[in-house]
Design an enzyme around this catalytic site. Structure first.
Site, mmCIF file in Angstrom:
data_model
loop_
_atom_site.group_PDB
_atom_site.id
_atom_site.type_symbol
_atom_site.label_atom_id
_atom_site.label_comp_id
_atom_site.label_asym_id
_atom_site.label_seq_id
_atom_site.Cartn_x
_atom_site.Cartn_y
_atom_site.Cartn_z
ATOM 1 N N THR A 13 0.801 -1.230 0.000
ATOM 2 C CA THR A 13 0.000 0.000 0.000
ATOM 3 C C THR A 13 0.833 1.278 0.000
ATOM 4 O O THR A 13 0.463 2.260 -0.644
ATOM 5 C CB THR A 13 -0.924 -0.010 1.241
ATOM 6 O OG1 THR A 13 -1.854 -1.071 1.086
ATOM 7 C CG2 THR A 13 -1.692 1.283 1.405
ATOM 8 N N ASP A 58 1.635 -6.884 -4.423
ATOM 9 C CA ASP A 58 0.747 -6.858 -3.284
ATOM 10 C C ASP A 58 1.286 -7.985 -2.388
ATOM 11 O O ASP A 58 1.602 -9.066 -2.887
ATOM 12 C CB ASP A 58 -0.678 -7.179 -3.739
ATOM 13 C CG ASP A 58 -1.663 -7.028 -2.617
ATOM 14 O OD1 ASP A 58 -2.491 -6.113 -2.702
ATOM 15 O OD2 ASP A 58 -1.615 -7.836 -1.671
ATOM 16 N N SER A 60 0.133 -10.119 -0.571
ATOM 17 C CA SER A 60 -0.539 -11.419 -0.545
ATOM 18 C C SER A 60 0.003 -12.328 -1.665
ATOM 19 O O SER A 60 -0.287 -13.524 -1.678
ATOM 20 C CB SER A 60 -2.056 -11.253 -0.646
ATOM 21 O OG SER A 60 -2.364 -10.387 -1.701
ATOM 22 N N THR A 90 1.397 -4.709 4.203
ATOM 23 C CA THR A 90 1.229 -5.092 5.606
ATOM 24 C C THR A 90 0.666 -6.508 5.776
ATOM 25 O O THR A 90 0.898 -7.140 6.802
ATOM 26 C CB THR A 90 0.286 -4.111 6.333
ATOM 27 O OG1 THR A 90 -0.947 -4.071 5.628
ATOM 28 C CG2 THR A 90 0.885 -2.743 6.428
ATOM 29 N N ASP A 91 -0.083 -6.983 4.769
ATOM 30 C CA ASP A 91 -0.830 -8.233 4.979
ATOM 31 C C ASP A 91 0.069 -9.421 5.325
ATOM 32 O O ASP A 91 -0.308 -10.259 6.137
ATOM 33 C CB ASP A 91 -1.699 -8.541 3.760
ATOM 34 C CG ASP A 91 -2.838 -7.533 3.621
ATOM 35 O OD1 ASP A 91 -3.167 -6.857 4.624
ATOM 36 O OD2 ASP A 91 -3.402 -7.402 2.522
HETATM 37 N N1 ASP Z 1 -2.824 -5.708 0.239
HETATM 38 C C1 ASP Z 1 -1.731 -4.811 0.539
HETATM 39 C C2 ASP Z 1 -0.480 -5.611 0.728
HETATM 40 O O1 ASP Z 1 -0.374 -6.323 1.709
HETATM 41 C C3 ASP Z 1 -2.062 -4.080 1.743
HETATM 42 C C4 ASP Z 1 -0.930 -3.404 2.406
HETATM 43 O O2 ASP Z 1 0.067 -3.034 1.857
HETATM 44 O O3 ASP Z 1 -1.073 -3.222 3.564
HETATM 45 O O4 ASP Z 1 0.421 -5.492 -0.072
#
Ligand code: ASP
Length: 262
Positions: A13, A58, A60, A90-91
């Site tokens: 993000t 991303d 994930s 963050t995920d």
């Molecule tokens: N879906 C994003 C990821 O994990 C969300 C984030 O960055 O927090 O890359």
């Protein structure tokens, strides 16, 4: 600060911009944003260089292959820098932090993972503070281990977990104290920090895709239902259990009267 930090941008993000398919990382955007951020060029900051992984992901979509790539970049650039900041979604950030902590042996410089809940291109982005603090921590060289900085706290990389989908203090380390907290100053808990590595070169263990499983054991679990996954191909099974019923291991378990006096 007379130190040099390598920022490894993997995606997530923090560097995302709005696209027709929703927010997505855009190559070049982060470099531009960081170049124009006065705070990151202050004399109090370490010098930094941004390395961008391709493709930006991303988190994930991260696998052991990406963990290996991040580890390889750290090993390759290790002699040139005093510390590393890994910008990550963050995920799955806590998984990458844990993996790197076990992959990198002999680490004697900070490796700090961070990211944000709100992209840098939006107002109120938490990414600016997370990045600035992570850069300072990586440059200071006090926490010479793999750690995760988020929302004012530095957590041990292999003890952190994401606990909130939208809070700005999204990570916690329930079974280990924060390594540092960032208020007016960044205060380290020196007793909680890992001891610096014994002298010796940095070594990296590459990880392979290994068929393993995680089984959460809950009261009344029907183990037969899971026998189909416990095949010869499975190389390991992690059981997430509640405490076993044994004397002394759980304060709420009352010992039988006959043995309570002994
Ligand atoms: N879906 C994003 C990821 O994990 C969300 C984030 O960055 O927090 O890359």
């Amino acid at each position: 600060m007379d130190k040099k930090v390598c920022i490894i941008y993997t995606g997530g993000t923090i560097g995302m911009v709005p696209t027709e398919q929703g927010y997505a990382p855009a190559p070049g955007m982060l470099q531009q944003a960081l170049d124009t951020a006065a705070e990151l060029h202050s004399p109090e900051m370490p010098a930094w260089e941004l390395l961008t992984l391709d493709p930006l992901l991303d988190s994930s979509d991260m696998t052991v292959n990406e963990w290996n790539r991040i580890g390889e970049v750290i090993c390759r650039e290790y002699p040139r820098f005093d510390g590393f900041v890994v910008l990550h979604g963050t995920d799955t950030m806590a998984y990458t932090a844990a993996a790197l902590s076990f992959m990198l042996e002999g680490l004697d410089k900070p490796v700090v993972l961070t990211g944000s809940q709100i992209p840098l291109c939006r107002v109120r982005s938490d990414g600016w503070d997370n990045l600035a603090a992570a850069l300072l921590i990586a440059g200071e060289g006090v926490a010479r281990e793999v750690s995760l900085y988020f929302g004012g706290r530095l957590l041990r990389g292999n003890r952190a977990a994401k606990l909130s989908a939208d809070g700005l203090q999204a990570f916690d380390s329930p079974n280990y104290p924060p390594l540092a907290t960032a208020g007016v100053d960044i205060r380290y808990d020196r007793a909680a920090l890992a001891r610096p590595a014994q002298s010796g070169p940095l070594r990296m263990t590459r990880l392979r895709h290994t068929p393993i499983g995680v089984l959460k054991v809950f009261p009344g679990i029907q183990f037969e239902l899971f026998s189909s996954i416990v095949t010869e191909k499975l190389r390991g099974l992690v059981l997430e259990t509640f405490p076993a019923r044994a004397a002394g291991c759980c304060p709420c378990w009352k010992r039988p009267a006959a043995t309570a006096r002994s």
